[in-house]
Design a protein around this motif. Sequence first.
Motif, PDB file in Angstrom:
ATOM      1  N   ASP A   9       0.826  -1.207   0.000  1.00  0.00           N
ATOM      2  CA  ASP A   9       0.000   0.000   0.000  1.00  0.00           C
ATOM      3  C   ASP A   9       0.858   1.253   0.000  1.00  0.00           C
ATOM      4  OD1 ASP A   9      -2.925   1.050   0.413  1.00  0.00           O
ATOM      5  OD2 ASP A   9      -1.692   2.161   1.833  1.00  0.00           O
ATOM      6  N   ALA A  10       1.900   1.275   0.828  1.00  0.00           N
ATOM      7  CA  ALA A  10       2.766   2.453   0.897  1.00  0.00           C
ATOM      8  C   ALA A  10       3.464   2.699  -0.439  1.00  0.00           C
ATOM      9  CB  ALA A  10       3.797   2.284   2.009  1.00  0.00           C
ATOM     10  N   ARG A  11       3.898   1.623  -1.090  1.00  0.00           N
ATOM     11  CA  ARG A  11       4.552   1.780  -2.384  1.00  0.00           C
ATOM     12  C   ARG A  11       3.564   2.278  -3.433  1.00  0.00           C
ATOM     13  NH1 ARG A  11       5.019  -0.907  -7.086  1.00  0.00           N
ATOM     14  NH2 ARG A  11       6.988  -0.665  -8.242  1.00  0.00           N
ATOM     15  N   ALA A  12       2.365   1.713  -3.424  1.00  0.00           N
ATOM     16  CA  ALA A  12       1.358   2.094  -4.419  1.00  0.00           C
ATOM     17  C   ALA A  12       0.967   3.557  -4.287  1.00  0.00           C
ATOM     18  CB  ALA A  12       0.132   1.200  -4.295  1.00  0.00           C
ATOM     19  N   ARG A  13       0.959   4.088  -3.078  1.00  0.00           N
ATOM     20  CA  ARG A  13       0.630   5.498  -2.891  1.00  0.00           C
ATOM     21  C   ARG A  13       1.649   6.402  -3.583  1.00  0.00           C
ATOM     22  NH1 ARG A  13      -2.655   6.386   2.277  1.00  0.00           N
ATOM     23  NH2 ARG A  13      -3.232   4.289   2.937  1.00  0.00           N
ATOM     24  N   ARG A  14       2.872   5.883  -3.778  1.00  0.00           N
ATOM     25  CA  ARG A  14       3.906   6.673  -4.448  1.00  0.00           C
ATOM     26  C   ARG A  14       3.853   6.543  -5.963  1.00  0.00           C
ATOM     27  NH1 ARG A  14       6.914   4.258  -0.248  1.00  0.00           N
ATOM     28  NH2 ARG A  14       7.902   2.816  -1.728  1.00  0.00           N
ATOM     29  N   VAL A  15       3.464   5.364  -6.463  1.00  0.00           N
ATOM     30  CA  VAL A  15       3.560   5.119  -7.905  1.00  0.00           C
ATOM     31  C   VAL A  15       2.240   5.251  -8.641  1.00  0.00           C
ATOM     32  CG1 VAL A  15       5.564   3.628  -7.580  1.00  0.00           C
ATOM     33  CG2 VAL A  15       3.282   2.602  -7.686  1.00  0.00           C
ATOM     34  N   VAL A  16       1.107   5.200  -7.919  1.00  0.00           N
ATOM     35  CA  VAL A  16      -0.200   5.432  -8.544  1.00  0.00           C
ATOM     36  C   VAL A  16      -0.548   6.893  -8.324  1.00  0.00           C
ATOM     37  CG1 VAL A  16      -2.629   4.769  -8.617  1.00  0.00           C
ATOM     38  CG2 VAL A  16      -0.884   3.047  -8.104  1.00  0.00           C
ATOM     39  N   ARG A  17      -0.632   7.653  -9.408  1.00  0.00           N
ATOM     40  CA  ARG A  17      -0.739   9.105  -9.320  1.00  0.00           C
ATOM     41  C   ARG A  17      -2.036   9.611  -9.965  1.00  0.00           C
ATOM     42  NH1 ARG A  17       4.157   7.516 -11.675  1.00  0.00           N
ATOM     43  NH2 ARG A  17       6.042   7.909 -10.462  1.00  0.00           N
ATOM     44  N   PRO A  18      -2.516  10.786  -9.557  1.00  0.00           N
ATOM     45  CA  PRO A  18      -3.688  11.391 -10.201  1.00  0.00           C
ATOM     46  C   PRO A  18      -3.294  12.277 -11.386  1.00  0.00           C
ATOM     47  CG  PRO A  18      -3.115  12.658  -8.273  1.00  0.00           C
ATOM     48  CD  PRO A  18      -2.131  11.525  -8.331  1.00  0.00           C
ATOM     49  N   TYR A  19      -2.163  11.990 -11.987  1.00  0.00           N
ATOM     50  CA  TYR A  19      -1.661  12.764 -13.124  1.00  0.00           C
ATOM     51  C   TYR A  19      -0.657  11.885 -13.874  1.00  0.00           C
ATOM     52  CZ  TYR A  19       2.557  13.290 -10.344  1.00  0.00           C
ATOM     53  OH  TYR A  19       3.682  13.025  -9.595  1.00  0.00           O
ATOM     54  N   LEU A  20      -0.278  12.322 -15.068  1.00  0.00           N
ATOM     55  CA  LEU A  20       0.698  11.611 -15.889  1.00  0.00           C
ATOM     56  C   LEU A  20       2.078  12.240 -15.716  1.00  0.00           C
ATOM     57  CD1 LEU A  20      -1.487  11.461 -19.095  1.00  0.00           C
ATOM     58  CD2 LEU A  20      -0.592   9.428 -17.956  1.00  0.00           C
ATOM     59  N   PRO A  21       3.078  11.475 -15.271  1.00  0.00           N
ATOM     60  CA  PRO A  21       4.441  12.004 -15.279  1.00  0.00           C
ATOM     61  C   PRO A  21       4.852  12.345 -16.708  1.00  0.00           C
ATOM     62  CG  PRO A  21       4.310   9.950 -14.037  1.00  0.00           C
ATOM     63  CD  PRO A  21       3.014  10.106 -14.761  1.00  0.00           C
ATOM     64  N   GLU A  22       5.819  13.199 -16.870  1.00  0.00           N
ATOM     65  CA  GLU A  22       6.220  13.650 -18.201  1.00  0.00           C
ATOM     66  C   GLU A  22       6.620  12.495 -19.104  1.00  0.00           C
ATOM     67  OE1 GLU A  22       6.620  15.682 -21.451  1.00  0.00           O
ATOM     68  OE2 GLU A  22       5.854  16.560 -19.599  1.00  0.00           O
ATOM     69  N   GLN A  23       7.307  11.489 -18.565  1.00  0.00           N
ATOM     70  CA  GLN A  23       7.712  10.368 -19.412  1.00  0.00           C
ATOM     71  C   GLN A  23       6.502   9.569 -19.907  1.00  0.00           C
ATOM     72  OE1 GLN A  23      10.012   7.336 -17.453  1.00  0.00           O
ATOM     73  NE2 GLN A  23       8.938   7.555 -15.499  1.00  0.00           N
ATOM     74  N   HIS A  24       5.437   9.509 -19.108  1.00  0.00           N
ATOM     75  CA  HIS A  24       4.218   8.835 -19.554  1.00  0.00           C
ATOM     76  C   HIS A  24       3.494   9.684 -20.602  1.00  0.00           C
ATOM     77  CE1 HIS A  24       3.746   6.116 -15.736  1.00  0.00           C
ATOM     78  NE2 HIS A  24       4.948   6.044 -16.277  1.00  0.00           N
ATOM     79  N   ARG A  25       3.505  10.977 -20.436  1.00  0.00           N
ATOM     80  CA  ARG A  25       2.875  11.860 -21.430  1.00  0.00           C
ATOM     81  C   ARG A  25       3.560  11.691 -22.788  1.00  0.00           C
ATOM     82  NH1 ARG A  25       2.850  17.747 -18.913  1.00  0.00           N
ATOM     83  NH2 ARG A  25       1.280  18.129 -20.541  1.00  0.00           N
ATOM     84  N   GLU A  26       4.879  11.644 -22.788  1.00  0.00           N
ATOM     85  CA  GLU A  26       5.621  11.462 -24.028  1.00  0.00           C
ATOM     86  C   GLU A  26       5.395  10.070 -24.596  1.00  0.00           C
ATOM     87  OE1 GLU A  26       7.583  12.171 -27.321  1.00  0.00           O
ATOM     88  OE2 GLU A  26       7.091  13.688 -25.807  1.00  0.00           O
ATOM     89  N   PHE A  27       5.288   9.072 -23.728  1.00  0.00           N
ATOM     90  CA  PHE A  27       5.038   7.704 -24.167  1.00  0.00           C
ATOM     91  C   PHE A  27       3.734   7.616 -24.958  1.00  0.00           C
ATOM     92  CE2 PHE A  27       2.914   3.614 -23.104  1.00  0.00           C
ATOM     93  CZ  PHE A  27       3.779   2.747 -23.755  1.00  0.00           C
ATOM     94  N   PHE A  28       2.663   8.197 -24.442  1.00  0.00           N
ATOM     95  CA  PHE A  28       1.385   8.145 -25.146  1.00  0.00           C
ATOM     96  C   PHE A  28       1.441   8.875 -26.482  1.00  0.00           C
ATOM     97  CE2 PHE A  28      -0.391   6.782 -21.060  1.00  0.00           C
ATOM     98  CZ  PHE A  28      -1.316   5.838 -21.481  1.00  0.00           C
ATOM     99  N   ARG A  29       2.222   9.923 -26.580  1.00  0.00           N
ATOM    100  CA  ARG A  29       2.301  10.707 -27.823  1.00  0.00           C
ATOM    101  C   ARG A  29       2.887   9.902 -28.981  1.00  0.00           C
ATOM    102  NH1 ARG A  29       4.764  14.913 -24.203  1.00  0.00           N
ATOM    103  NH2 ARG A  29       3.089  16.326 -23.590  1.00  0.00           N
ATOM    104  N   GLN A  30       3.691   8.892 -28.693  1.00  0.00           N
ATOM    105  CA  GLN A  30       4.374   8.158 -29.757  1.00  0.00           C
ATOM    106  C   GLN A  30       3.656   6.876 -30.173  1.00  0.00           C
ATOM    107  OE1 GLN A  30       8.139   7.494 -27.811  1.00  0.00           O
ATOM    108  NE2 GLN A  30       7.518   5.516 -26.969  1.00  0.00           N
ATOM    109  N   LEU A  31       2.509   6.588 -29.563  1.00  0.00           N
ATOM    110  CA  LEU A  31       1.823   5.328 -29.837  1.00  0.00           C
ATOM    111  C   LEU A  31       0.922   5.411 -31.076  1.00  0.00           C
ATOM    112  CD1 LEU A  31       0.689   4.358 -26.220  1.00  0.00           C
ATOM    113  CD2 LEU A  31       2.636   3.437 -27.503  1.00  0.00           C
ATOM    114  N   PRO A  32       0.805   4.300 -31.836  1.00  0.00           N
ATOM    115  CA  PRO A  32      -0.133   4.259 -32.967  1.00  0.00           C
ATOM    116  C   PRO A  32      -1.503   3.695 -32.574  1.00  0.00           C
ATOM    117  CG  PRO A  32       1.250   2.331 -33.056  1.00  0.00           C
ATOM    118  CD  PRO A  32       1.699   3.122 -31.842  1.00  0.00           C
TER     119      PRO A  32
END
Length: 316
Positions: free
Chosen positions: A34-57
């Motif tokens: 639970d403590a780990r998930a509170r750090r990695v599950v976010r209510p926003y997209l980190p910049e690397q995830h935003r860029e990841f979605f931009r390159q997908l077909p």
Amino acid sequence: MMTAPATSANPGPSPFHRGELQVQSRVGAPQSLDARARRVVRPYLPEQHREFFRQLPFVVVAAQDAAGRPWVTLLTGQPGFVQSPQADSLVIAAHPSPGDALESSLLAGAQLGVLGIELETRRRNRVNGRIAATGPSGMEFKVDQSFGNCPQYITRRSWEFTDMARQAPSTTRSAELTRMMQHWIRSADTFFIASGYREAAASQAVQGMDASHRGGPPGFVEVHSPTRLVFPDYSGNNHFNTIGNLVINPAVGLLFVDFHTGSMLQISGSAQIDWDSPEVGKRPGAQRLVVVDIHSAVLQCGVLPLRWSMLTLKKN
């Protein structure tokens, strides 16, 4: 207003609902989860995830139809068709194709699960939230939860676009699997799954739809009859997002993609979890089994503008 990012001083609320917590308790997941998930599950997209979605077909999308049945589909476009103008939103310039099970269901206010997956690198990120607005070119999606997933069980594939002018897509609906559909499923090494959780007492962030990936050796999905499938649930990140949804709400959607022809087989039904019967031990690596009773199937032939080829790892 976007929720403040979780930190060691402000770990944020638990990202898990009672179904996920129930499964974690049943299997003895570590207390540190639970403590780990509170750090990695976010209510926003980190910049690397935003860029990841931009390159997908393509992205995988899970939602409910007007009758409340879950389905999962692919939305496609040239890389860049998905944009992230703000850290808590995505803009997807695509709609489901005519005949798709979700053709008329991706409307403003609808709960949506989005999976971004890059098969060639086995990278994947999941985003859950809701549609804020729609228009002729697509939709704007607001983020409730965003998190990465491990690359386990993903078959590596490269992609290319094909000339859709030569295609003649067709749609067939049925209440059970034809022989051709059964053969397709038995030979599959990949499918996508839609599940959902909704409860009045739960916070908005932990409820909604979820899209996820499942993979294994060809034949890992068993066809027991024209209306029943069984597949193993392997070990993962211990979040149990899909299984946790299903123990509360057994409604489920499956999507099988023919990577050679661009066809999609969408299935909607109900799931039961086989936790520890002797059948579980007969499937190598299985932690439990999921039994799906099929209520409806939609076959779309040649509908996707993408084709995929298998990749093999080079030996040193």
